[in-house]
Enzyme design. Structure first.
Site, PDB file in Angstrom:
ATOM      1  N   ASN A  52      -6.264   2.753 -20.775  1.00 56.23           N
ATOM      2  CA  ASN A  52      -5.998   1.995 -22.003  1.00 56.23           C
ATOM      3  C   ASN A  52      -7.271   1.351 -22.542  1.00 56.23           C
ATOM      4  O   ASN A  52      -7.520   1.357 -23.767  1.00 56.23           O
ATOM      5  CB  ASN A  52      -4.943   0.914 -21.734  1.00 56.23           C
ATOM      6  CG  ASN A  52      -3.529   1.419 -21.971  1.00 56.23           C
ATOM      7  OD1 ASN A  52      -3.316   2.375 -22.706  1.00 56.23           O
ATOM      8  ND2 ASN A  52      -2.564   0.775 -21.339  1.00 56.23           N
ATOM      9  N   GLU A  91       3.600   1.745 -16.680  1.00 57.26           N
ATOM     10  CA  GLU A  91       3.183   3.125 -16.397  1.00 57.26           C
ATOM     11  C   GLU A  91       3.886   3.692 -15.172  1.00 57.26           C
ATOM     12  O   GLU A  91       3.458   4.688 -14.594  1.00 57.26           O
ATOM     13  CB  GLU A  91       1.661   3.184 -16.195  1.00 57.26           C
ATOM     14  CG  GLU A  91       1.151   2.502 -14.945  1.00 57.26           C
ATOM     15  CD  GLU A  91       0.849   1.013 -15.123  1.00 57.26           C
ATOM     16  OE1 GLU A  91       0.047   0.482 -14.340  1.00 57.26           O
ATOM     17  OE2 GLU A  91       1.421   0.391 -16.053  1.00 57.26           O
ATOM     18  N   ASP A 130      -0.007   5.062 -24.998  1.00 60.34           N
ATOM     19  CA  ASP A 130       1.404   5.372 -25.296  1.00 60.34           C
ATOM     20  C   ASP A 130       1.633   6.877 -25.335  1.00 60.34           C
ATOM     21  O   ASP A 130       2.636   7.384 -24.820  1.00 60.34           O
ATOM     22  CB  ASP A 130       1.815   4.754 -26.631  1.00 60.34           C
ATOM     23  CG  ASP A 130       1.963   3.240 -26.567  1.00 60.34           C
ATOM     24  OD1 ASP A 130       1.998   2.711 -25.440  1.00 60.34           O
ATOM     25  OD2 ASP A 130       2.052   2.598 -27.637  1.00 60.34           O
ATOM     26  N   ASP A 180       3.271   6.301 -10.208  1.00 58.11           N
ATOM     27  CA  ASP A 180       2.517   5.383 -11.048  1.00 58.11           C
ATOM     28  C   ASP A 180       1.264   6.104 -11.541  1.00 58.11           C
ATOM     29  O   ASP A 180       0.620   6.841 -10.777  1.00 58.11           O
ATOM     30  CB  ASP A 180       2.123   4.149 -10.216  1.00 58.11           C
ATOM     31  CG  ASP A 180       1.616   3.013 -11.072  1.00 58.11           C
ATOM     32  OD1 ASP A 180       2.420   2.137 -11.404  1.00 58.11           O
ATOM     33  OD2 ASP A 180       0.412   3.016 -11.396  1.00 58.11           O
ATOM     34  N   HIS A 188      -4.692   1.539 -26.680  1.00 53.75           N
ATOM     35  CA  HIS A 188      -3.270   1.472 -26.302  1.00 53.75           C
ATOM     36  C   HIS A 188      -2.435   2.571 -26.961  1.00 53.75           C
ATOM     37  O   HIS A 188      -1.447   3.032 -26.383  1.00 53.75           O
ATOM     38  CB  HIS A 188      -2.706   0.094 -26.662  1.00 53.75           C
ATOM     39  CG  HIS A 188      -3.213  -0.994 -25.765  1.00 53.75           C
ATOM     40  ND1 HIS A 188      -2.718  -1.192 -24.498  1.00 53.75           N
ATOM     41  CD2 HIS A 188      -4.182  -1.940 -25.948  1.00 53.75           C
ATOM     42  CE1 HIS A 188      -3.343  -2.210 -23.924  1.00 53.75           C
ATOM     43  NE2 HIS A 188      -4.244  -2.679 -24.791  1.00 53.75           N
TER      44      HIS A 188
END
Length: 340
Positions: A220, A256, A229, A212, A225
């Site tokens: 973010n 994630e 990505d 993770d 965002h």
């Protein structure tokens, strides 16, 4: 002779003709009158003598040597005189080849019989077939038919190949994560079930690594965002480069979170793989201002087992998830193995 008897005679003359013609029997040529004339539906000329019609008939038999199947649709019989009768038949001709065209067209045959010296002879034969003109040396347009069949086969082959490619593409899309381009949760679950069954049969180890991105929400919030990505895309590529061994799968598990499936790997090898992944993520040196390390890091949980009927794949995932949770609780940016 009664009408019924006469009717039977006319029908028997027609049936004999059809049997000899369909059977490609040269004895049919002996039935032609010396005063014969006729028209063949595939040609564009009138036949005015017996010898020419015999040649055409034998050409017909040579072109298609195997027996035909004549599917009679309707018949009309006329008794014109004591020595003259006529028969008109509508039918489909089924050739002994792949034929999706001729067999669906309706042909019409008109036969005129005349009794000559006590024997019934054919004095006129006119067949109308709704095909285009045949080529030289043909009675049936077989060359065109074969070419058409080849075209149809090519079309079918092309459409079959295109359908197979479309299905393969659809399968790839359905098993691929749209953002990172690596395997998705669906693909992972399917592969895990297959490897679990294989492990049950062979008694081999099966390991899972769950990881993770540390403080990804803060990443973010700070970078946006779109940057998040791009971070996940970069991570997917790094994981794929770090683990290229055949049979192993890297997948995005959700958000994630990523997961690796390692068939045949024991706990020692799985731990070594997790360390190699950790180093590869550090080497990315992706800036993360909201992290204590200043770069993007990951927490990893490792679990290994020998698949059995007393357990299930979900249990192995639960163990890896517990190890991942422990890695986060212990401060993140580290590896933990499931201790049981």
């Amino acid at each position: 002779m009664t009408n019924a008897t006469r009717h039977q005679l006319i029908r028997s003359l027609f049936d004999e003709y059809i049997a000899l013609y369909a059977g490609r029997d040269d004895r049919l040529t002996a039935k032609f009158s010396d005063c014969f004339n006729g028209f063949t539906g595939g040609g564009d000329f009138l036949v005015k003598d017996r010898a020419s019609w015999v040649d055409i008939t034998r050409q017909d038999f040579a072109q298609v040597r195997q027996q035909l199947r004549i599917e009679l649709l309707d018949i009309s019989m006329q008794d014109l005189a004591e020595d003259i009768v006529t028969v008109t038949g509508f039918f489909h001709i089924h050739l002994p080849i792949k034929d999706h065209i001729l067999s669906q067209e309706t042909a019409r045959l008109l036969l005129l019989f005349r009794q000559e010296q006590g024997e019934w002879k054919i004095v006129n034969s006119t067949i109308s077939i709704p095909y285009h003109l045949v080529e030289d040396g043909e009675v049936y347009p077989l060359k065109n038919l074969r070419e058409r069949n080849l075209e149809l086969e090519a079309i079918i082959e092309e459409r079959t190949r295109a359908l197979a490619e479309a299905n393969a593409k659809l399968k790839r899309l359905s098993n691929t994560d749209g953002l990172t381009g690596i395997a998705n949760r669906r693909s992972f679950d399917s592969t895990l079930a297959q490897e679990w069954n294989r492990g049950q049969r062979t008694g081999s180890m099966l390991s899972v690594i769950m990881l993770d991105v540390d403080h990804f929400k803060h990443y973010n919030d700070h970078y946006g965002h779109q940057a998040g990505d791009e971070c996940l895309k970069a991570l997917g590529k790094t994981l794929t480069r770090a683990e290229r061994r055949a049979g192993r799968l890297v997948a995005r598990y959700g958000g994630e979170e990523f997961v690796l499936l390692l068939p045949g790997a024991d706990d020692v090898e799985a731990l070594e793989t997790a360390r190699r992944i950790q180093l590869a993520v550090w080497a990315m040196e992706l800036p993360h201002a909201q992290s204590d390390t200043g770069i993007v890091t990951v927490s990893l949980g490792v679990a290994s087992t020998v698949p059995s009927r007393q357990s299930c794949p979900e249990e192995l995932l639960r163990q890896a998830d517990q190890a991942l949770y422990l890695a986060k609780r212990m401060g993140r940016n580290q590896i933990q193995t499931y201790a049981g």
